[in-house]
Design an enzyme around this catalytic site. Structure first.
Site, PDB file in Angstrom:
ATOM      1  N   SER A  99      32.587  10.347  26.858  1.00  0.00           N
ATOM      2  CA  SER A  99      31.651  11.215  27.596  1.00  0.00           C
ATOM      3  C   SER A  99      30.231  10.673  27.431  1.00  0.00           C
ATOM      4  O   SER A  99      29.326  11.045  28.188  1.00  0.00           O
ATOM      5  CB  SER A  99      31.748  12.661  27.095  1.00  0.00           C
ATOM      6  OG  SER A  99      31.714  12.700  25.683  1.00  0.00           O
ATOM      7  N   LYS A 125      41.067   7.374  19.707  1.00  0.00           N
ATOM      8  CA  LYS A 125      41.718   8.296  20.640  1.00  0.00           C
ATOM      9  C   LYS A 125      41.998   7.590  21.957  1.00  0.00           C
ATOM     10  O   LYS A 125      41.144   6.850  22.450  1.00  0.00           O
ATOM     11  CB  LYS A 125      40.860   9.543  20.884  1.00  0.00           C
ATOM     12  CG  LYS A 125      41.544  10.537  21.849  1.00  0.00           C
ATOM     13  CD  LYS A 125      40.893  11.920  21.852  1.00  0.00           C
ATOM     14  CE  LYS A 125      39.613  12.011  22.624  1.00  0.00           C
ATOM     15  NZ  LYS A 125      39.743  11.638  24.043  1.00  0.00           N
ATOM     16  N   GLU A 129      42.973  19.047  26.975  1.00  0.00           N
ATOM     17  CA  GLU A 129      41.737  19.298  27.715  1.00  0.00           C
ATOM     18  C   GLU A 129      41.997  20.107  28.982  1.00  0.00           C
ATOM     19  O   GLU A 129      42.810  19.704  29.821  1.00  0.00           O
ATOM     20  CB  GLU A 129      41.046  17.969  28.066  1.00  0.00           C
ATOM     21  CG  GLU A 129      39.761  18.194  28.867  1.00  0.00           C
ATOM     22  CD  GLU A 129      38.833  17.002  28.950  1.00  0.00           C
ATOM     23  OE1 GLU A 129      39.099  15.982  28.308  1.00  0.00           O
ATOM     24  OE2 GLU A 129      37.825  17.118  29.672  1.00  0.00           O
TER      25      GLU A 129
END
Ligand SMILES: Nc1nc(=O)c2c([nH]1)NC[C@@H]1CN(c3ccc(C(=O)N[C@@H](CCC(=O)O)C(=O)O)cc3)CN21
Ligand SMILES: CC(C)C(=O)C(=O)O
Ligand SMILES: [Mg+2]
Length: 288
Positions: free
Chosen positions: A45, A112, A181
């Protein structure tokens, strides 16, 4: 070795909620660690909240390494987790291993990846090589173009099946946790019950084993954040007020006031030194 390990995170399932927040630089890593957050996460992000892109697809390995190094220097207690960016693991298992190793060498304790079932070979190989892996299913932002935006997931039976398949494949391949998510909370609850590894939710409700939010969202740096974000502070406004105050004080000649600058106490001393300096300057000028 930091105090929080992936083993500790796995042991927290069913006992204690896991806390996770993104951080992209030294000061944010320091504050998150001092606040006692369990997982300090250098997310991709980064591309959106730090670099201003409209999605996460332009983030490079070099950027992830650079920001991971800064965060890792700051964090003494929490687990440092780094995102594998778009196309750093899709091309081959070998490529994925090499890139994960770069993040570990930059100071990450774990990496991740987005997806689960599609990457079970990579996850298995990483774990066997000694690199702990967190998976990520539900909304996977690296599939932004195919998904046509960021929508809630788990509404259809195909989606429910896919989310559970991912989580189970991750568990089987040896991942230590999975991010869910923007998954409907009923589905997130089901996944949390179906797998032994912890689920960490973002926009997926209270039944997950932990929660993650993006630094800039929870601290209120933006007007437009995802609908699942709770703003715990309004830092954008606080920073803007501070900058306006600074600007006004400079314009009005109020800053810098006496305590913020230094002057000669002996003015005769200054006059003598000034005179000699000026003489030397005009001497040099005439020689040029
Ligand atoms: N700052 C930030 N916070 C995040 O949580 C985050 C990112 N960036 N970037 C990567 C993904 C993308 N995320 C997002 C971004 C936007 C919505 C959102 O606005 N959804 C709207 C519209 C969805 C639609 O078009 O259907 C919604 O109302 O649900 C959701 C998740 C979560 N992640
Ligand atoms: C939204 C979280 C889970 C993420 O992957 C990121 O910040 O990059
Ligand atoms: Mg990410």
């Amino acid at each position: 070795m930091r105090e929080i390990t992936t083993k500790r995170i796995m042991e927290m399932k069913g006992k204690e909620k896991i806390t996770m927040v993104t951080a992209y630089d030294y000061p944010s890593g320091l504050i998150a660690d001092k606040a006692g957050i369990d997982i300090i996460f250098v997310g991709d992000s980064l591309g959106m909240v730090v670099y201003g892109d409209e999605n996460t697809l332009n983030v490079t390995m070099d950027q992830m390494v650079y920001h991971t190094r800064a965060v890792a220097k700051a964090v003494k207690r929490g687990l440092v987790l780094a995102d594998m960016p778009f196309m750093s693991y899709e091309t081959s298992v070998e490529e994925g291993i090499k890139n994960a190793a770069r993040l570990v060498q930059a100071g990450a304790d774990a990496v991740k990846i987005e997806g689960g079932y599609d990457h079970k070979k990579l996850v298995k190989k990483l774990v066997r090589s000694g690199i702990p892996v967190m998976g990520h299913t539900g909304l996977t932002p690296q599939r932004y173009l195919r998904l046509g935006g960021y929508h809630i997931t788990g509404e259809t039976e195909e989606e429910i099946e896919e989310i559970i398949r991912d989580a189970k494949a991750l568990e089987k391949a040896g991942a230590f946790a999975v991010v869910l998510e923007f998954v409907l909370s009923d589905v997130a609850k089901l996944v949390t019950e179906e797998v032994k590894i912890p689920t960490i939710g973002i926009g997926s409700g209270p039944y997950c084993d932990g929660q993650v939010l993006v630094w800039h969202d929870l601290l209120g740096f933006y007007e437009h954040t995802p609908p699942f974000v709770k703003k715990y502070a309004d830092l954008r406004n606080i920073i803007q007020l501070a900058l306006e105050n600074y600007k006004e004080e400079v314009k009005d000649g109020k800053f810098p006031s006496g305590q913020y600058y230094w002057e000669f106490l002996d003015k005769d001393d200054f006059e003598k030194k000034k005179k000699r300096a000026m003489e030397r300057l005009s001497q040099e000028e005439s020689e040029d």
